[in-house]
Design a protein around this motif. Structure first.
Motif, PDB file in Angstrom:
ATOM      1  N   VAL A  81     -10.718 -32.722 -29.797  1.00 59.49           N
ATOM      2  CA  VAL A  81      -9.929 -33.825 -29.237  1.00 59.49           C
ATOM      3  C   VAL A  81     -10.427 -34.201 -27.841  1.00 59.49           C
ATOM      4  N   GLY A  82     -11.601 -33.703 -27.497  1.00 61.38           N
ATOM      5  CA  GLY A  82     -12.244 -34.169 -26.265  1.00 61.38           C
ATOM      6  C   GLY A  82     -11.856 -33.422 -24.998  1.00 61.38           C
ATOM      7  N   ILE A  83     -11.241 -32.237 -25.144  1.00 64.69           N
ATOM      8  CA  ILE A  83     -10.912 -31.478 -23.936  1.00 64.69           C
ATOM      9  C   ILE A  83     -11.894 -30.329 -23.794  1.00 64.69           C
ATOM     10  N   LYS A  84     -12.656 -30.328 -22.736  1.00 65.65           N
ATOM     11  CA  LYS A  84     -13.564 -29.215 -22.473  1.00 65.65           C
ATOM     12  C   LYS A  84     -12.898 -28.274 -21.477  1.00 65.65           C
ATOM     13  N   VAL A  85     -12.793 -27.007 -21.842  1.00 64.33           N
ATOM     14  CA  VAL A  85     -12.141 -26.044 -20.961  1.00 64.33           C
ATOM     15  C   VAL A  85     -13.170 -25.094 -20.332  1.00 64.33           C
ATOM     16  N   ALA A  86     -13.928 -24.389 -21.186  1.00 66.18           N
ATOM     17  CA  ALA A  86     -14.934 -23.474 -20.657  1.00 66.18           C
ATOM     18  C   ALA A  86     -15.977 -24.273 -19.885  1.00 66.18           C
ATOM     19  N   TYR A  87     -16.423 -23.725 -18.786  1.00 64.49           N
ATOM     20  CA  TYR A  87     -17.441 -24.330 -17.915  1.00 64.49           C
ATOM     21  C   TYR A  87     -16.961 -25.593 -17.214  1.00 64.49           C
ATOM     22  N   THR A  88     -15.644 -25.753 -17.067  1.00 63.46           N
ATOM     23  CA  THR A  88     -15.131 -26.850 -16.247  1.00 63.46           C
ATOM     24  C   THR A  88     -14.080 -26.273 -15.308  1.00 63.46           C
ATOM     25  N   SER A  89     -13.540 -27.122 -14.432  1.00 63.52           N
ATOM     26  CA  SER A  89     -12.525 -26.611 -13.513  1.00 63.52           C
ATOM     27  C   SER A  89     -11.235 -26.258 -14.251  1.00 63.52           C
ATOM     28  N   ILE A  90     -11.021 -26.847 -15.420  1.00 65.40           N
ATOM     29  CA  ILE A  90      -9.844 -26.454 -16.217  1.00 65.40           C
ATOM     30  C   ILE A  90      -9.963 -24.982 -16.600  1.00 65.40           C
ATOM     31  N   GLY A  91     -11.171 -24.578 -16.963  1.00 62.81           N
ATOM     32  CA  GLY A  91     -11.404 -23.181 -17.321  1.00 62.81           C
ATOM     33  C   GLY A  91     -11.081 -22.255 -16.171  1.00 62.81           C
ATOM     34  N   VAL A  92     -11.461 -22.665 -14.975  1.00 65.34           N
ATOM     35  CA  VAL A  92     -11.166 -21.853 -13.793  1.00 65.34           C
ATOM     36  C   VAL A  92      -9.655 -21.669 -13.653  1.00 65.34           C
ATOM     37  N   ALA A  93      -8.925 -22.772 -13.795  1.00 64.34           N
ATOM     38  CA  ALA A  93      -7.471 -22.696 -13.668  1.00 64.34           C
ATOM     39  C   ALA A  93      -6.867 -21.822 -14.768  1.00 64.34           C
ATOM     40  N   VAL A  94      -7.419 -21.902 -15.972  1.00 65.57           N
ATOM     41  CA  VAL A  94      -6.914 -21.077 -17.077  1.00 65.57           C
ATOM     42  C   VAL A  94      -7.070 -19.591 -16.746  1.00 65.57           C
ATOM     43  N   ALA A  95      -8.246 -19.208 -16.271  1.00 70.56           N
ATOM     44  CA  ALA A  95      -8.478 -17.798 -15.950  1.00 70.56           C
ATOM     45  C   ALA A  95      -7.561 -17.346 -14.820  1.00 70.56           C
ATOM     46  N   LEU A  96      -7.363 -18.211 -13.839  1.00 72.30           N
ATOM     47  CA  LEU A  96      -6.508 -17.838 -12.714  1.00 72.30           C
ATOM     48  C   LEU A  96      -5.039 -17.738 -13.151  1.00 72.30           C
ATOM     49  N   THR A  97      -4.652 -18.551 -14.118  1.00 71.67           N
ATOM     50  CA  THR A  97      -3.287 -18.451 -14.645  1.00 71.67           C
ATOM     51  C   THR A  97      -3.094 -17.110 -15.335  1.00 71.67           C
ATOM     52  N   PHE A  98      -4.098 -16.722 -16.085  1.00 71.31           N
ATOM     53  CA  PHE A  98      -4.040 -15.445 -16.806  1.00 71.31           C
ATOM     54  C   PHE A  98      -3.817 -14.287 -15.840  1.00 71.31           C
ATOM     55  N   ILE A  99      -4.626 -14.222 -14.783  1.00 70.41           N
ATOM     56  CA  ILE A  99      -4.514 -13.059 -13.892  1.00 70.41           C
ATOM     57  C   ILE A  99      -3.274 -13.116 -13.003  1.00 70.41           C
ATOM     58  N   GLY A 100      -2.656 -14.306 -12.874  1.00 72.79           N
ATOM     59  CA  GLY A 100      -1.526 -14.427 -11.950  1.00 72.79           C
ATOM     60  C   GLY A 100      -0.158 -14.261 -12.590  1.00 72.79           C
ATOM     61  N   LEU A 101      -0.108 -14.302 -13.920  1.00 75.20           N
ATOM     62  CA  LEU A 101       1.192 -14.303 -14.616  1.00 75.20           C
ATOM     63  C   LEU A 101       2.126 -13.154 -14.217  1.00 75.20           C
ATOM     64  N   PRO A 102       1.648 -11.899 -14.196  1.00 73.07           N
ATOM     65  CA  PRO A 102       2.587 -10.793 -13.946  1.00 73.07           C
ATOM     66  C   PRO A 102       3.292 -10.898 -12.596  1.00 73.07           C
ATOM     67  N   PHE A 103       2.661 -11.499 -11.609  1.00 69.91           N
ATOM     68  CA  PHE A 103       3.261 -11.540 -10.277  1.00 69.91           C
ATOM     69  C   PHE A 103       4.593 -12.279 -10.286  1.00 69.91           C
ATOM     70  N   VAL A 104       4.626 -13.441 -10.959  1.00 71.26           N
ATOM     71  CA  VAL A 104       5.861 -14.219 -10.975  1.00 71.26           C
ATOM     72  C   VAL A 104       6.920 -13.507 -11.806  1.00 71.26           C
ATOM     73  N   VAL A 105       6.528 -13.043 -12.994  1.00 69.03           N
ATOM     74  CA  VAL A 105       7.500 -12.389 -13.882  1.00 69.03           C
ATOM     75  C   VAL A 105       8.126 -11.202 -13.172  1.00 69.03           C
ATOM     76  N   ARG A 106       7.286 -10.364 -12.574  1.00 71.93           N
ATOM     77  CA  ARG A 106       7.801  -9.140 -11.975  1.00 71.93           C
ATOM     78  C   ARG A 106       8.572  -9.378 -10.670  1.00 71.93           C
ATOM     79  N   SER A 107       8.360 -10.507 -10.015  1.00 69.87           N
ATOM     80  CA  SER A 107       9.161 -10.806  -8.820  1.00 69.87           C
ATOM     81  C   SER A 107      10.538 -11.317  -9.199  1.00 69.87           C
ATOM     82  N   VAL A 108      10.577 -12.140 -10.247  1.00 67.40           N
ATOM     83  CA  VAL A 108      11.827 -12.827 -10.589  1.00 67.40           C
ATOM     84  C   VAL A 108      12.751 -11.940 -11.409  1.00 67.40           C
TER      85      VAL A 108
END
Lengths: 348, 280
Positions: free
Chosen positions: B132-159
């Motif tokens: 459908v025309g969305i490139k994730v790997a090798y774009t800035s979207i991919g960067v945001a995806v990886a950063l979302t992955f590593i950041g998830l526990p911080f919010v869950v465990r604080s709240v």
């Protein structure tokens, strides 16, 4: 609770104690020769298998010759990173790196070796060589035969980032040298050639192994520019029947150099063993092992035996075309160099 | 000296404060000051050209932008995960609890490799997204995806602990007084969890800024487009340009510190407002 806390603390302390002891013992003048010698070989990534074999062979040879046992430890990683570790104090007895520039830095930044280190062993201190070739998908669907084909529209080329990877610098310089050798080739046409080539590069991995993964596992790209020994590994061991090697008409003679780290071997009293270790790379047995692991042997006799494995290519050296690694590094890869200009905003 | 003569209720304050300063100095301040010292080998002009080069500017933009996007995504979805974990009992809940912490423990390079495999053109997610025309790997979207992955526990465990402290009665009371579910959330629950949400956001954001391992695989590292600041620092090191590397690191450090300080002040301000609310 109390005992729980003490366990890691104690481990940490005893580790610190051990490491300083083992580092100081030879310097304190332990009778060298009595105890078993340990050597540390700091190398780069793709030589892991080669040195595993070679270390076993050398240990046997050294025990037969001198009656002493020798254990060789290996450390692998990106060539530049490994050189920095040695400069920062990793006590390597010998380094076997991907390019002379990284070894030069042991002199420039660390004063660990003399400036003329490269004249101490035959063949510019490079006991085996390699070159840069292409890997394409089975059947070579895009019909890639030589460097010019990499510039074609719709061909995706995979190569790592020359700013972070030693192997990528060889790739880049090989392309540049080819363009220079073409009819009417000049610095300007070479730059245009390399610039066009990098327009076809969709991803710049930070290291050579990363690029290999991108090409082989992710299925990205039509051609991978790689060390010959990595290309063999890929076509013979990783993806049998999935990839083919294409050898270009002209390429670069990659000379991965080796040297003893003088300051460390003198401190540790391991000079004799360390020097013998490197010299053994030049013997028939050392050369055979190099050939077995897809490095081109220097010995004519051994090379002749394996001639079918290594197709002949017209090879040029770094000093022929670029006047040595330091000049090549400064002109092409340092900040503001040609590689940066290729990616400068106005060029895009 | 009124402060020192005043008796404190708990003993050992001075000793523990002294130890805290000593420990922080040894572990944090001395290493960081040596970072600053290294940059002093550059002249001011050299420093300025290094940290304001076009590539550096593009890298700051990507690193801060993607980190912000990732932290914001985690605020929304992390809150949801925490909510579900606190308010509902369901089969497999323990498993979900353990899964949430996994990004903490996983070596980031493994995460990066895995995400790249999934999102590249022939991967499980990538093949449908590219269709459908969305490139994730090798774009800035991919960067945001990886950063979302590593950041998830911080919010869950604080709240999570804060949500656990809020009694269901509060919501029931709001309901009996005629509040719609949305009003209950906006006026009763949200203000109570806002400070925790903010600190979760801060932690996730800070974690993302320094991330290297998972990003180098998924970003493609194209100069001016998908190059992150930590990669630029490594690039400098590969050229044995220690001073240049630390110069960029110092900029990153100052920017992050300012941002974190600002968020912390905001955090304190919301806390104080919360305490000042009538009924508290």
């Amino acid at each position: 609770m109390r005992s729980k806390l003490w366990v890691p603390l104690f481990t940490l302390l005893s580790l610190a104690g051990c490491s300083s002891k083992s580092g100081d013992a030879p310097a304190a003048g332990a009778p060298s020769g009595e105890a078993a010698v340990t050597l540390l070989n700091v190398s780069y990534d793709p030589t892991r298998e080669l040195y595993t074999d070679f270390n076993a062979a050398f240990a046997k040879h050294w025990e037969a010759k001198s009656g002493k046992k020798v254990t060789i430890k290996q450390s692998h990683g990106g060539s530049g990173k490994q050189a920095r570790a040695v400069i920062d104090g990793l006590e390597a007895d010998v380094v076997t790196l991907a390019l002379a520039y990284d070894v030069d830095m042991l002199h420039d930044k660390g004063q660990l070796i003399p400036q003329d280190w490269q004249t101490r062993l035959p063949n510019n201190s490079a006991p085996y060589t390699s070159t840069i070739v292409f890997v394409v998908r089975k059947g070579n669907p895009k019909g890639i035969r030589d460097w010019d084909d990499l510039l074609k529209e719709g061909v995706a080329v995979i190569t790592p980032n020359p700013k972070t990877s030693g192997g990528a610098r060889w790739n880049y310089l090989a392309a540049w040298g080819y363009a220079l050798r073409k009819e009417g080739g000049s610095e300007a046409t070479a730059q245009a050639f390399v610039e066009k080539l990098f327009r076809n590069v969709p991803v710049l991995d930070s290291g050579a192994r990363g690029s290999t993964t991108t090409f082989a596992e992710r299925g990205l790209g039509d051609v991978l520019i790689a060390w010959e020994n990595e290309a063999f590994l890929l076509t013979k061991e990783v993806g049998k029947d999935k990839f083919e090697i294409v050898v270009p008409s002209v390429s670069i003679l990659a000379e991965p150099p080796v040297t003893v780290v003088d300051k460390n071997v003198d401190k540790r009293g391991t000079r004799a063993a360390a020097e013998a270790y490197l010299q053994y790379l030049y013997t028939d047995e050392g050369q055979e092992l190099a050939a077995k692991h897809h490095y081109r042997p220097r010995s004519q006799a051994v090379a002749a035996k394996h001639a079918s494995q290594f197709p002949s290519v017209s090879l040029f050296t770094i000093s022929d075309v670029f006047g040595g690694w330091k000049k090549a590094q400064a002109a092409h890869f340092d900040d503001g160099g040609v590689f940066d200009r290729i990616y400068a905003p106005q060029a895009r | 000296m009124p402060a020192s003569t005043k008796r404190r209720v708990l003993p050992g304050f001075r000793l523990s404060l002294g130890f805290s300063w000593f420990y922080l100095g040894l572990i944090v301040l001395i290493p960081l000051s040596s970072l600053f010292l290294k940059t002093f080998t550059l002249t001011w002009a050299q420093f300025w050209t290094t940290v304001t080069s076009a590539r550096a500017l593009a890298a700051y933009q990507l690193t801060f932008g993607a980190s912000l996007a990732a932290a914001l995504a985690n605020v929304v979805f992390g809150l949801l995960v925490a909510w579900v974990l606190v308010r509902y009992r369901f089969p497999g809940r323990d498993l979900v609890e353990a899964l949430v912490d996994l990004p903490f423990a996983l070596p980031t390079a493994v995460a990066g490799l895995t995400l790249t495999t999934l999102f590249s053109a022939n991967g499980w997610y990538g093949r449908y997204l590219e269709a459908v025309g969305i490139k994730v790997a090798y774009t800035s979207i991919g960067v945001a995806v990886a950063l979302t992955f590593i950041g998830l526990p911080f919010v869950v465990r604080s709240v999570q602990p804060v949500l656990e402290d809020i009694d269901v009665d509060v919501e029931e009371a709001a309901a009996t007084l005629g509040a719609t579910p949305w009003q209950t959330f906006a006026k009763v629950l949200f203000p109570a969890i806002l400070p925790a949400l903010l600190s979760g956001f801060t932690l996730a954001f800070a974690r993302a800024l320094g991330e290297y391992g998972s990003i180098v695989f998924i970003s493609g590292n194209m100069p001016l487009r998908t190059e992150i600041v930590p990669l630029l620092i490594v690039t400098k090191l590969e050229q044995y340009d220690y001073a240049g590397a630390t110069a960029i690191a110092v900029v990153m450090l100052l920017a992050s510190f300012t941002l974190l300080l600002a968020v912390n002040l905001l955090h304190r301000w919301t806390n104080r407002r919360l305490e000042a609310r009538p009924g508290h």
